[in-house]
Design a protein around this motif. Structure first.
Motif, PDB file in Angstrom:
ATOM      1  N   LYS A  64       0.811  -1.224   0.000  1.00  0.00           N
ATOM      2  CA  LYS A  64       0.000   0.000   0.000  1.00  0.00           C
ATOM      3  C   LYS A  64       0.842   1.271   0.000  1.00  0.00           C
ATOM      4  O   LYS A  64       0.628   2.162  -0.811  1.00  0.00           O
ATOM      5  CB  LYS A  64      -0.924  -0.023   1.212  1.00  0.00           C
ATOM      6  N   CYS A  65       1.821   1.362   0.905  1.00  0.00           N
ATOM      7  CA  CYS A  65       2.592   2.612   1.029  1.00  0.00           C
ATOM      8  C   CYS A  65       4.053   2.470   0.603  1.00  0.00           C
ATOM      9  O   CYS A  65       4.817   3.428   0.686  1.00  0.00           O
ATOM     10  CB  CYS A  65       2.523   3.133   2.455  1.00  0.00           C
ATOM     11  N   CYS A  66       4.469   1.289   0.151  1.00  0.00           N
ATOM     12  CA  CYS A  66       5.833   1.024  -0.333  1.00  0.00           C
ATOM     13  C   CYS A  66       6.916   1.241   0.722  1.00  0.00           C
ATOM     14  O   CYS A  66       8.068   1.516   0.382  1.00  0.00           O
ATOM     15  CB  CYS A  66       6.153   1.878  -1.561  1.00  0.00           C
ATOM     16  N   SER A  67       6.585   1.116   1.988  1.00  0.00           N
ATOM     17  CA  SER A  67       7.639   1.248   2.997  1.00  0.00           C
ATOM     18  C   SER A  67       8.258  -0.125   3.255  1.00  0.00           C
ATOM     19  O   SER A  67       7.633  -1.164   3.038  1.00  0.00           O
ATOM     20  CB  SER A  67       7.099   1.858   4.292  1.00  0.00           C
ATOM     21  N   LEU A  68       9.502  -0.111   3.696  1.00  0.00           N
ATOM     22  CA  LEU A  68      10.232  -1.341   3.980  1.00  0.00           C
ATOM     23  C   LEU A  68       9.744  -1.894   5.318  1.00  0.00           C
ATOM     24  O   LEU A  68       9.705  -1.170   6.308  1.00  0.00           O
ATOM     25  CB  LEU A  68      11.725  -1.044   4.030  1.00  0.00           C
ATOM     26  N   LEU A  69       9.353  -3.159   5.339  1.00  0.00           N
ATOM     27  CA  LEU A  69       8.796  -3.769   6.550  1.00  0.00           C
ATOM     28  C   LEU A  69       9.905  -4.440   7.352  1.00  0.00           C
ATOM     29  O   LEU A  69      10.347  -5.543   7.041  1.00  0.00           O
ATOM     30  CB  LEU A  69       7.715  -4.785   6.175  1.00  0.00           C
ATOM     31  N   ILE A  70      10.363  -3.738   8.387  1.00  0.00           N
ATOM     32  CA  ILE A  70      11.378  -4.277   9.288  1.00  0.00           C
ATOM     33  C   ILE A  70      10.723  -4.449  10.653  1.00  0.00           C
ATOM     34  O   ILE A  70      10.185  -3.489  11.205  1.00  0.00           O
ATOM     35  CB  ILE A  70      12.592  -3.328   9.384  1.00  0.00           C
ATOM     36  N   ALA A  75       7.266  -2.253  11.202  1.00  0.00           N
ATOM     37  CA  ALA A  75       6.224  -3.278  11.139  1.00  0.00           C
ATOM     38  C   ALA A  75       6.157  -4.056  12.451  1.00  0.00           C
ATOM     39  O   ALA A  75       7.131  -4.119  13.200  1.00  0.00           O
ATOM     40  CB  ALA A  75       6.495  -4.235   9.995  1.00  0.00           C
ATOM     41  N   THR A  76       4.963  -4.597  12.706  1.00  0.00           N
ATOM     42  CA  THR A  76       4.800  -5.527  13.825  1.00  0.00           C
ATOM     43  C   THR A  76       4.511  -6.898  13.238  1.00  0.00           C
ATOM     44  O   THR A  76       3.844  -7.021  12.219  1.00  0.00           O
ATOM     45  CB  THR A  76       3.637  -5.115  14.748  1.00  0.00           C
ATOM     46  N   VAL A  91       1.983  -9.700   9.337  1.00  0.00           N
ATOM     47  CA  VAL A  91       2.898  -8.562   9.322  1.00  0.00           C
ATOM     48  C   VAL A  91       2.053  -7.317   9.090  1.00  0.00           C
ATOM     49  O   VAL A  91       1.336  -7.235   8.089  1.00  0.00           O
ATOM     50  CB  VAL A  91       3.956  -8.702   8.203  1.00  0.00           C
ATOM     51  N   ARG A  92       2.131  -6.361  10.017  1.00  0.00           N
ATOM     52  CA  ARG A  92       1.320  -5.149   9.926  1.00  0.00           C
ATOM     53  C   ARG A  92       2.242  -3.940   9.794  1.00  0.00           C
ATOM     54  O   ARG A  92       3.128  -3.718  10.613  1.00  0.00           O
ATOM     55  CB  ARG A  92       0.447  -5.007  11.163  1.00  0.00           C
ATOM     56  N   CYS A  93       1.995  -3.148   8.757  1.00  0.00           N
ATOM     57  CA  CYS A  93       2.778  -1.938   8.514  1.00  0.00           C
ATOM     58  C   CYS A  93       2.361  -0.875   9.522  1.00  0.00           C
ATOM     59  O   CYS A  93       1.173  -0.633   9.724  1.00  0.00           O
ATOM     60  CB  CYS A  93       2.537  -1.452   7.084  1.00  0.00           C
ATOM     61  N   LEU A  94       3.345  -0.230  10.155  1.00  0.00           N
ATOM     62  CA  LEU A  94       3.037   0.808  11.131  1.00  0.00           C
ATOM     63  C   LEU A  94       2.723   2.145  10.476  1.00  0.00           C
ATOM     64  O   LEU A  94       2.137   3.016  11.107  1.00  0.00           O
ATOM     65  CB  LEU A  94       4.207   0.968  12.110  1.00  0.00           C
TER      66      LEU A  94
END
Length: 152
Positions: A64-70, A75-76, A91-94
Motif C-alpha cells: 500500500k505505502c511502499c515502505s520497507l517492513l522491518i 512493522a509488527t 505482518v502489519r505496517c506501522l
C-alpha cells in the motif's frame, strides 16, 4: 545477449535501492520517508521494465505505502492460529496499517524453489541445442555412408 545485460544492470539497480533503504533505516530509524522513496523507486522500475522480483524482497515491502517492513521499526509481526491447526504470520505496517498474512507451513515450497521449475528452465535451451546437434550429426553420417558406397 544485450537484453540479458540490460536486465542484469536493472537488477543491480533494484538491489542497490533495496540495500540503500535497509541502510537508511538501520542508521536512522526515524528516516522512514527516504527508505519509502527508495522502495517506491524500486517498485516502479521493476514494473516499468517488467522484471520479476524475488518473493523474499516482495514480502518485505508494503503493497500500500511502499515502505520497507522491518520488524520492530516499521512493522509488527504476530503469530496467529486458525482452527487450532494452521498457523499464520501476520505482518502489519506501522505507517499505513496494511496487513500481510503468510501461512506457516514447514512443508510449503515456493514454485521457484521446486526442482521442476529449475528443470524447465534448464531443459528447454538444452533440448533445442541438442536437437540441432543431432541434425548436424546425422547429415555427415549420411554423406559419409554415401561416399563409402560410391567408392566401392
Amino acid at each position: 545477449m544485450a537484453t540479458h545485460l540490460k536486465d542484469k544492470e536493472a537488477y543491480q539497480r533494484l538491489n542497490f535501492l533495496y540495500q540503500a533503504a535497509h541502510c537508511v533505516l538501520s542508521q536512522n530509524p526515524e528516516n522512514v520517508e527516504l527508505a519509502r522513496f527508495y522502495c517506491f523507486t524500486q517498485k516502479t522500475i521493476a514494473r516499468r521494465l517488467v522484471l520479476r522480483q524475488d518473493p523474499s524482497v516482495k514480502r518485505t515491502i508494503c503493497k500500500k505505502c511502499c515502505s520497507l517492513l522491518i520488524p520492530g521499526v516499521t512493522a509488527t509481526i504476530r503469530q496467529r492460529r486458525k482452527n487450532g491447526k494452521s498457523r499464520f504470520t501476520v505482518v502489519r505496517c506501522l505507517s499505513c496499517g496494511q496487513s500481510k498474512t503468510f501461512l506457516n507451513n514447514p512443508d510449503y515450497c515456493l514454485w521457484a524453489d521446486r526442482p521442476e521449475a529449475q528443470q524447465e528452465q534448464q531443459n528447454q535451451p538444452a533440448q533445442a541445442s541438442s536437437s540441432k546437434n543431432r541434425q548436424k550429426d546425422s547429415k555427415p553420417q549420411e554423406s559419409a555412408s554415401k561416399s563409402d558406397s560410391a567408392g566401392q
